[in-house]
Scaffold this active site. Structure first.
Site: not given
Ligand SMILES: NC(=O)c1ccc[n+]([C@@H]2O[C@H](COP(=O)([O-])OP(=O)(O)OC[C@H]3O[C@@H](n4cnc5c(N)ncnc54)[C@H](OP(=O)(O)O)[C@@H]3O)[C@@H](O)[C@H]2O)c1
Length: 348
Positions: A248, A134
């Site tokens: 950000h 990001c």
């Molecule tokens: N946040 C950002 O700005 C951003 C930007 C670019 C990339 N990313 C990337 O995007 C990804 C998710 O980020 P996020 O910020 O959305 O995180 P988040 O809010 O913590 O959400 C994580 C998601 O993954 C699911 N998950 C976790 N463990 C799992 C498992 N064992 N099997 C299946 N699903 C599972 C969770 O499901 P449950 O609700 O059931 O736990 C939830 O839907 C990461 O790889 C991060 O690096 C994030």
């Protein structure tokens, strides 16, 4: 960018319940992405949870190896280990995977794409396309129109990164710890390594003992070279987590090959896709994460000559962008749109 091929697509979102996942749903709906069916996937914890898409309630399913049968496009935002395990399974099942994690970004066979910068890179995809980090997207999308006409030789980036970059739980931690602080109550943080309310700290990723850079900074360095297809650009970054809920910001100082003026930069960015100039010195009004939140465009301002470089080749500026949108979900949906235009997805 809008989709032009007259087909509908069977879409799955792995990580649908997360901070990025809910933005996927919003982006796909707002942009009227041509959807034949939608499968929402998350961990067993969320099985049966209902989410709304297109006016209909959809039950979240547990992500399994069978989840991608009959899927055309799979958006992944469930963390690197999930992408590593299930991305190749989804691609083998025939889906095009657009992955938000860092799992495949530096794999030479996987295109790393910002549609405004290098859409051509995805022509050679082999089933998986990576969405950049990001901070990389927010920082370099506005630099590309400059780099194209007057190559950037050196970049120094300082980030001011929001809680949302660390997921939904980190956003909650910022709200809860701020409430506790104001109520003079103790608070034990669970997600981030340091107290977050009224504080800031170096980005919560591991430091490489050899370089002294943390993983977020290293991603910015490496990914920029890959996306710009320019191995010679010299970059240093300092990534910091600030107590902002969403979007950000980054201070960017860069040196070009030839002299460049702030006016030239403003002209180059005025018509650039995905970028909006917010630069009003009289009112002291410049990009702010509050203004960038919920917006597709990256806001750019404080465009000024870097007075530390007497050659006139350097510029300093400040940007703010919603990293859940352009830094994640929106960029991935744009990738899918371009892919459809290129005829790279089967669909129905
Ligand atoms: N946040 C950002 O700005 C951003 C930007 C670019 C990339 N990313 C990337 O995007 C990804 C998710 O980020 P996020 O910020 O959305 O995180 P988040 O809010 O913590 O959400 C994580 C998601 O993954 C699911 N998950 C976790 N463990 C799992 C498992 N064992 N099997 C299946 N699903 C599972 C969770 O499901 P449950 O609700 O059931 O736990 C939830 O839907 C990461 O790889 C991060 O690096 C994030």
């Amino acid at each position: 960018m809008s989709t032009s091929v007259n087909k509908d697509y069977r879409v799955a979102i792995a990580g649908a319940t997360g901070a990025v996942g809910v933005e996927f749903l919003r982006c796909l709906e707002q942009r009227k992405f041509p959807i034949a069916s939608m499968r929402l996937l998350a961990s067993a914890r969320s099985r049966g949870k209902k989410m709304t898409f297109g006016g209909k309630e959809i039950k979240v399913e547990e992500l399994t190896e069978k989840s991608f049968d009959g899927i055309d496009i799979a958006f992944f935002s469930a963390g690197g280990s999930i992408s590593k395990k299930f991305g190749p399974i989804a691609a083998k099942a025939g889906a095009v995977v657009i992955d938000n994690s860092s799992a495949f970004r530096m794999d030479p066979s996987v295109p790393l794409v910002i549609p405004e910068v290098n859409p051509q890179a995805m022509c050679t995809h082999q089933g998986i396309i990576a969405n950049p980090n990001c901070s990389t997207i927010i920082g370099i999308t506005p630099l590309w129109p400059i780099h194209k006409v007057n190559p950037i030789r050196r970049l120094i980036a300082s980030t001011y990164q929001a809680a949302s970059g660390a997921g939904a739980a980190a956003m909650e931690e910022l709200e809860e710890s701020t409430r506790a602080y104001l109520n003079k109550q103790p608070y034990q943080q669970k997600v981030l390594p340091h107290p977050y309310a009224f504080n800031l700290f170096s980005h919560n990723t591991k430091i490489d003992p050899e370089t002294g850079y943390n993983e977020e900074e290293t991603k910015m360095l490496r990914e920029t070279k890959k996306i710009f297809a320019d191995a010679d650009i010299r970059i240093s970054a300092t990534c910091v987590r600030v107590p902002v809920l969403r979007a950000h910001s980054e201070a960017l100082t860069f040196e070009c090959e030839r002299p460049i003026t702030p006016r030239e930069v403003t002209t180059l960015l005025s018509n650039a896709p995905g970028v909006k100039i917010v630069d009003d010195p009289e009112k002291n009004y410049f990009p702010m994460p509050r203004d960038a939140s919920g917006k597709d465009d990256i806001l750019v301002g404080r465009i000024r000559q870097d007075t530390s470089d007497p050659s006139g080749k350097s510029i300093a500026m400040f940007v703010a962008g919603d990293q859940l949108l352009k830094g994640a979900a929106l960029n991935a949906v744009q990738i899918a749109e371009v892919l459809i235009q290129q005829g790279g997805v089967h669909g129905q």
